[in-house]
Design an enzyme around this catalytic site. Structure first.
Site, PDB file in Angstrom:
ATOM      1  N   SER A  50       0.821  -1.217   0.000  1.00  0.00           N
ATOM      2  CA  SER A  50       0.000   0.000   0.000  1.00  0.00           C
ATOM      3  C   SER A  50       0.853   1.264   0.000  1.00  0.00           C
ATOM      4  CB  SER A  50      -0.934   0.018   1.217  1.00  0.00           C
ATOM      5  OG  SER A  50      -0.186   0.015   2.426  1.00  0.00           O
ATOM      6  N   SER A 120      -0.668  -4.503  10.570  1.00  0.00           N
ATOM      7  CA  SER A 120      -1.528  -4.479  11.761  1.00  0.00           C
ATOM      8  C   SER A 120      -2.993  -4.619  11.367  1.00  0.00           C
ATOM      9  CB  SER A 120      -1.279  -3.219  12.591  1.00  0.00           C
ATOM     10  OG  SER A 120      -1.297  -2.045  11.815  1.00  0.00           O
TER      11      SER A 120
END
Length: 214
Positions: A50, A120
């Site tokens: 990303s 995460s």
């Protein structure tokens, strides 16, 4: 007598009740005053590919140029040492984030702005880290990049391996990602270049008083 150097752990590996927090001679307030800015954790979360690490490092460079005391905790780098014993199962992912959260808390106590670049994937883990810190010291930065774009980038060839079944528990493929719903900063790397993304974070810090002049 045990020959272990760790006197806060007994021979069975259980925590001792004799461990107490040691107060430093230099206070937190004094460290903040010396640094000239507020400490915080910039928690970059998003899918693999990303742009988390890229944006986090661009932000770190901008902060450094502003004479801020900073550090970047990168997911891959941390797994070379501190978290080298952890796999990518859901259980180990939770422990991975718990350890990083505790280290980040220490950096904040030292008065630094620490950027963490970790997938995460779970809401609960990110909320757990937030709970470790004082109000406004945890800033969630959602690097919101579509899965299709991340797969096209695939800088490490991980998506290709995951699609082929060579990698298990890969976020976005066969492991879930809980996208943030209330992130302080929402960055879309597919729509902006890296400098624009980094400036979005810097602007937030300036507007919210983290970068007060010395």
């Amino acid at each position: 007598m045990s020959n272990t150097p760790y006197q806060d752990v007994d021979v069975l590996g259980e925590k001792s009740t004799d461990v107490v927090w040691h107060l430093a001679s230099v206070s937190r307030t004094e460290r903040i005053e010396l640094n000239g800015h507020k400490p915080a954790v910039l928690w970059f979360t998003g899918l693999s590919g990303s742009g988390k690490s890229t944006v986090a490092n661009a932000v770190d460079k901008m902060l450094h140029d502003l004479n801020c005391k900073t550090y970047v905790l990168d997911g891959d780098n941390v797994r070379h040492g501190l978290n080298g014993d952890l796999s990518f199962t859901d259980t180990d992912r939770v422990e991975n984030i718990r350890r990083v959260g505790e280290v980040s808390k220490l950096f904040v106590d030292a008065g630094l702005i620490v950027s963490t670049a970790f997938i995460s994937p779970f809401h609960a883990d990110r909320d757990m880290v937030r709970s470790l810190l004082a109000k406004d010291e945890f800033i969630e930065v959602f690097i919101d990049t579509p899965l299709t774009v991340c797969e096209q980038r695939d800088p490490k060839g991980l998506y290709k391996k995951a699609r082929a079944g060579e990698i298990k528990h890969f976020t976005g493929i066969d492991s879930a990602y809980d996208a943030p719903t209330k992130a302080e900063i929402h960055v879309k790397t597919a729509d902006q270049d890296i400098e624009q993304c980094a400036l979005q974070v810097i602007t937030y810090l300036m507007e919210h008083g983290y970068l007060a002049s010395k």
